[in-house]
Scaffold this active site. Structure first.
Site, PDB file in Angstrom:
ATOM      1  N   GLY A   9     -28.894  37.226 -57.881  1.00  0.00           N
ATOM      2  CA  GLY A   9     -27.942  36.695 -56.895  1.00  0.00           C
ATOM      3  C   GLY A   9     -27.373  35.410 -57.454  1.00  0.00           C
ATOM      4  CB  ALA A  11     -22.942  33.749 -54.938  1.00  0.00           C
ATOM      5  CB  VAL A  12     -21.846  28.738 -55.102  1.00  0.00           C
ATOM      6  CG1 VAL A  12     -22.151  28.956 -53.646  1.00  0.00           C
ATOM      7  CG2 VAL A  12     -21.853  27.281 -55.425  1.00  0.00           C
ATOM      8  CB  SER A 128     -31.937  21.428 -47.016  1.00  0.00           C
ATOM      9  OG  SER A 128     -30.891  20.638 -46.495  1.00  0.00           O
ATOM     10  CE  LYS A 182     -31.687  24.454 -44.918  1.00  0.00           C
ATOM     11  NZ  LYS A 182     -30.852  25.584 -45.094  1.00  0.00           N
ATOM     12  CG  HIS A 185     -33.162  20.307 -42.586  1.00  0.00           C
ATOM     13  ND1 HIS A 185     -31.898  20.843 -42.725  1.00  0.00           N
ATOM     14  CD2 HIS A 185     -33.147  19.150 -43.276  1.00  0.00           C
ATOM     15  CE1 HIS A 185     -31.159  20.035 -43.469  1.00  0.00           C
ATOM     16  NE2 HIS A 185     -31.896  19.004 -43.826  1.00  0.00           N
ATOM     17  CG  ASN A 186     -30.088  24.110 -41.419  1.00  0.00           C
ATOM     18  OD1 ASN A 186     -30.643  23.375 -42.243  1.00  0.00           O
ATOM     19  ND2 ASN A 186     -29.317  25.109 -41.786  1.00  0.00           N
ATOM     20  CD  GLU A 189     -27.155  20.071 -41.601  1.00  0.00           C
ATOM     21  OE1 GLU A 189     -28.127  20.256 -42.352  1.00  0.00           O
ATOM     22  OE2 GLU A 189     -26.110  20.730 -41.691  1.00  0.00           O
TER      23      GLU A 189
HETATM   24  P1  NDP Z   1     -23.588  34.541 -50.590  1.00  0.00           P
HETATM   25  O1  NDP Z   1     -24.358  34.343 -49.331  1.00  0.00           O
HETATM   26  O2  NDP Z   1     -22.113  34.474 -50.513  1.00  0.00           O
HETATM   27  O3  NDP Z   1     -24.020  35.943 -51.249  1.00  0.00           O
HETATM   28  C1  NDP Z   1     -23.400  36.403 -52.409  1.00  0.00           C
HETATM   29  C2  NDP Z   1     -24.426  36.956 -53.349  1.00  0.00           C
HETATM   30  O4  NDP Z   1     -25.185  37.985 -52.719  1.00  0.00           O
HETATM   31  C3  NDP Z   1     -23.772  37.580 -54.575  1.00  0.00           C
HETATM   32  O5  NDP Z   1     -24.588  37.331 -55.683  1.00  0.00           O
HETATM   33  C4  NDP Z   1     -23.736  39.053 -54.197  1.00  0.00           C
HETATM   34  O6  NDP Z   1     -23.648  39.919 -55.299  1.00  0.00           O
HETATM   35  C5  NDP Z   1     -25.086  39.170 -53.530  1.00  0.00           C
HETATM   36  N1  NDP Z   1     -25.207  40.346 -52.690  1.00  0.00           N
HETATM   37  C6  NDP Z   1     -24.596  40.579 -51.506  1.00  0.00           C
HETATM   38  N2  NDP Z   1     -24.975  41.766 -51.005  1.00  0.00           N
HETATM   39  C7  NDP Z   1     -25.844  42.310 -51.894  1.00  0.00           C
HETATM   40  C8  NDP Z   1     -26.581  43.506 -51.941  1.00  0.00           C
HETATM   41  N3  NDP Z   1     -26.525  44.406 -50.947  1.00  0.00           N
HETATM   42  N4  NDP Z   1     -27.370  43.736 -53.011  1.00  0.00           N
HETATM   43  C9  NDP Z   1     -27.446  42.836 -54.004  1.00  0.00           C
HETATM   44  N5  NDP Z   1     -26.780  41.678 -54.023  1.00  0.00           N
HETATM   45  C10 NDP Z   1     -25.993  41.402 -52.970  1.00  0.00           C
HETATM   46  O7  NDP Z   1     -24.099  33.526 -51.733  1.00  0.00           O
HETATM   47  P2  NDP Z   1     -24.417  31.963 -51.635  1.00  0.00           P
HETATM   48  O8  NDP Z   1     -24.763  31.541 -53.013  1.00  0.00           O
HETATM   49  O9  NDP Z   1     -23.359  31.234 -50.886  1.00  0.00           O
HETATM   50  O10 NDP Z   1     -25.718  31.905 -50.717  1.00  0.00           O
HETATM   51  C11 NDP Z   1     -26.938  32.549 -51.081  1.00  0.00           C
HETATM   52  C12 NDP Z   1     -27.963  32.250 -50.028  1.00  0.00           C
HETATM   53  O11 NDP Z   1     -28.120  30.844 -49.927  1.00  0.00           O
HETATM   54  C13 NDP Z   1     -27.586  32.709 -48.614  1.00  0.00           C
HETATM   55  O12 NDP Z   1     -28.751  33.076 -47.932  1.00  0.00           O
HETATM   56  C14 NDP Z   1     -26.994  31.498 -47.976  1.00  0.00           C
HETATM   57  O13 NDP Z   1     -27.102  31.489 -46.574  1.00  0.00           O
HETATM   58  C15 NDP Z   1     -27.838  30.429 -48.598  1.00  0.00           C
HETATM   59  N6  NDP Z   1     -27.112  29.163 -48.657  1.00  0.00           N
HETATM   60  C16 NDP Z   1     -27.784  28.052 -48.578  1.00  0.00           C
HETATM   61  C17 NDP Z   1     -27.159  26.852 -48.614  1.00  0.00           C
HETATM   62  C18 NDP Z   1     -27.976  25.681 -48.536  1.00  0.00           C
HETATM   63  O14 NDP Z   1     -27.491  24.573 -48.402  1.00  0.00           O
HETATM   64  N7  NDP Z   1     -29.258  25.876 -48.634  1.00  0.00           N
HETATM   65  C19 NDP Z   1     -25.730  26.665 -48.740  1.00  0.00           C
HETATM   66  C20 NDP Z   1     -25.095  27.896 -48.917  1.00  0.00           C
HETATM   67  C21 NDP Z   1     -25.786  29.083 -48.857  1.00  0.00           C
HETATM   68  P3  NDP Z   1     -22.200  40.332 -55.874  1.00  0.00           P
HETATM   69  O15 NDP Z   1     -21.770  39.178 -56.739  1.00  0.00           O
HETATM   70  O16 NDP Z   1     -22.461  41.560 -56.664  1.00  0.00           O
HETATM   71  O17 NDP Z   1     -21.300  40.544 -54.698  1.00  0.00           O
END
Ligand code: NDP
Length: 480
Positions: A9, A11-12, A128, A182, A185-186, A189
């Site tokens: 996973g 993403a960001v 967080s 967590k 915490h939120n 917040e």
């Molecule tokens: P997203 O929540 O936008 O999720 C995107 C990622 O999930 C991509 O890597 C995507 O893969 C993958 N994905 C989605 N569906 C599936 C699936 N069925 N099978 C496999 N992979 C899947 O990413 P973020 O990075 O924004 O957030 C990740 C987690 O962190 C979330 O739980 C979010 O709530 C949490 N979060 C926490 C924050 C914090 O401050 N702690 C801030 C932001 C987020 P693909 O690229 O192939 O689509």
């Protein structure tokens, strides 16, 4: 090469955690459902540390040293279950799956129980600090088994935010405890932001202080007991000028606050464990009301008269601003007191022995609610169990603070009501304090009414037992 940990996973959040791990000397195996993200990460940041590129979960698992550590950072909800389902057949007993996303704690409890039965460790980790924190040091709240923390803990502590060389990461309790902490915490917040908003609104509406003037006030407040990240960034947001219009940015932003759900979860859980988290719940409701724009517009038109909204600013000078600061501080203390009480109640419900001093220490850096206040909260809980305050407000430092703020707090809530400025958390926090403090509550009358219509019985102050009045008979009292 065997990798220390795998991240799936990217993403960001996942990408930044992977980079943080690699920058701290760990070899990190990378996996994402769509390989393009993996390649993009390697292309942009592959030189920051030691990474292993994998295309499938099988390759990811294959690349790891044992016990294997696989960190899942995918979208919360069903995707987490889907990834777990694919991972499980590839893993061996003793391996560790880590979910560092914003999962809901009942899901974490369910997943942990199911995976424990298969001999795997499942660690729900609250993280967080947003993107920036994930990269440079978040506040980390791990749950799961204590045994898994022995292997995983040192890694998490290394990538966590450091507060004077102490990591903002410690094992908080079994199964879903990390995600629960967590979540709370939120929730805090939400309340922290709402009380800042109420202070801003009162100073703007009653004292006529424009955003740029308020930026100075908040900057000044950041040198007081209120010193915190959120107060600091409030001054930055308030002094921001809109590029398009030259007006304060805060005046051109639509006044509907979004929410992703963790505040709502906290309020719901507060109801479930019987813990009155009024400040958090009111903050969630305040966001909900802000989103009802059509209804607000109609109501604004329907009730435009009858409230003295144009209070003379002269009545609300610098003394009022100081009153607002005190009301903000007292309400903030209530929000923390309620959040911490809720942790204790949830601990009893779910079998977690949560250490409030340690939890407060995790929030001192890396996360959104970081504040000087947390040091004082830690001191309040730095005592043997029997000497710890039953509620934060009963800790000596905070009892004094509440007494000091009280007259100002009452004046501010009265002025808000008098002039039609909504201050739901200032007001409900004061009501919470007054409810706790009062000798007698009207709950006695509630009991009388419940006994009248439903024979629900009541207890007496002067003798043991349970009683019922024969309301539809001769109104004599019987022992139930
Ligand atoms: P997203 O929540 O936008 O999720 C995107 C990622 O999930 C991509 O890597 C995507 O893969 C993958 N994905 C989605 N569906 C599936 C699936 N069925 N099978 C496999 N992979 C899947 O990413 P973020 O990075 O924004 O957030 C990740 C987690 O962190 C979330 O739980 C979010 O709530 C949490 N979060 C926490 C924050 C914090 O401050 N702690 C801030 C932001 C987020 P693909 O690229 O192939 O689509």
């Amino acid at each position: 090469m065997s990798a220390d940990i795998g991240v799936t996973g990217l993403a960001v959040m996942g990408a930044n955690l992977a980079r943080n791990l690699a920058r701290n000397g760990y070899t990190v195996s990378l996996h994402n459902r769509s390989v393009a993200r993996t390649d993009a990460l390697l292309e942009a940041h592959g030189d920051e540390g030691s990474f292993v590129r994998t295309e499938t979960l099988a390759e990811l698992v294959e690349s790891l040293e044992r016990p294997r550590r696989v960190l899942i950072m995918v979208k919360a909800g069903a995707p987490v279950d889907a990834v777990i389902e694919d991972l499980v057949p590839l893993l061996d007993e003793g391996d560790i799956i880590i979910d560092a996303g914003n999962s809901h704690y009942p899901d974490t409890r369910r997943r942990e129980e199911a995976l424990r039965a298969k001999g795997l460790h499942f660690v729900g980790v609250g993280v967080s600090g947003g993107e920036e924190g994930a990269l440079n040091g978040p506040s980390i709240m791990p749950g799961g088994s204590q045994e898994s923390y022995e292997t995983l803990g040192p890694m998490l502590e290394k990538i966590a935010a450091q507060y004077h060389d102490e990591p903002c990461c410690a094992w908080v309790g079994t199964d879903g405890a990390g995600h629960y902490v967590k979540m709370v915490h939120n929730g805090i917040e939400y309340a922290d932001m709402q009380v800042i908003g109420e202070a801003y609104d009162l100073m703007r509406s009653l004292a006529g202080l424009e955003p740029t003037a308020q930026a100075k006030v908040f900057r000044e407040w950041n040198t007081t007991d209120l010193a915190s990240y959120l107060i600091e960034i409030t001054s930055e947001v308030l002094e921001q000028e809109d590029e398009l219009t030259g007006r304060p940015l805060v005046d051109v932003v639509v006044d509907s606050a979004g929410q992703k759900g963790t505040g709502r979860w906290t309020a719901i859980s507060g109801l479930e464990v019987g813990s009155p988290v009024t400040a958090i719940a009111e903050s969630v409701f305040a966001r909900s009301i802000s989103s009802q724009r059509d209804l607000r517009a109609e109501t604004n038109a329907a009730f435009s008269s009858g409230i003295d909204e144009n209070a003379p600013a002269a009545e609300f000078g610098s003394d009022f601003v100081e009153d607002v600061r005190k009301a903000l501080y007292a309400s903030k203390l209530v929000a923390y007191a309620q959040g911490l009480d809720m942790l204790v109640a949830a601990g009893q419900e779910y079998g977690w022995d949560l250490d409030l001093k340690s939890i407060a220490s995790l929030w001192r850096a890396g996360c959104i609610i970081r504040a000087d206040l947390l040091d004082t909260i830690m001191k309040a809980y730095d005592a043997d169990a029997e000497d710890r305050p039953k509620n934060l407000l009963l800790a000596e430092e905070f009892t004094e603070a509440i007494n000091e703020c009280l007259p100002a707090w009452r004046r501010v809530v009265a002025a808000a009501a008098q002039h039609g400025v909504p201050a739901p958390v200032f007001a409900s926090s004061l009501a919470y304090y007054d409810s706790l403090r009062r000798d007698r509550l009207p709950a006695a009358l509630t009991q009388g009414l419940r006994d009248y219509f439903g024979a629900h019985t009541y207890e007496r102050v002067d003798k043991d037992g349970t009683f019922h009045t024969l309301w539809s008979g001769d109104r004599s009292e019987i022992e139930a």
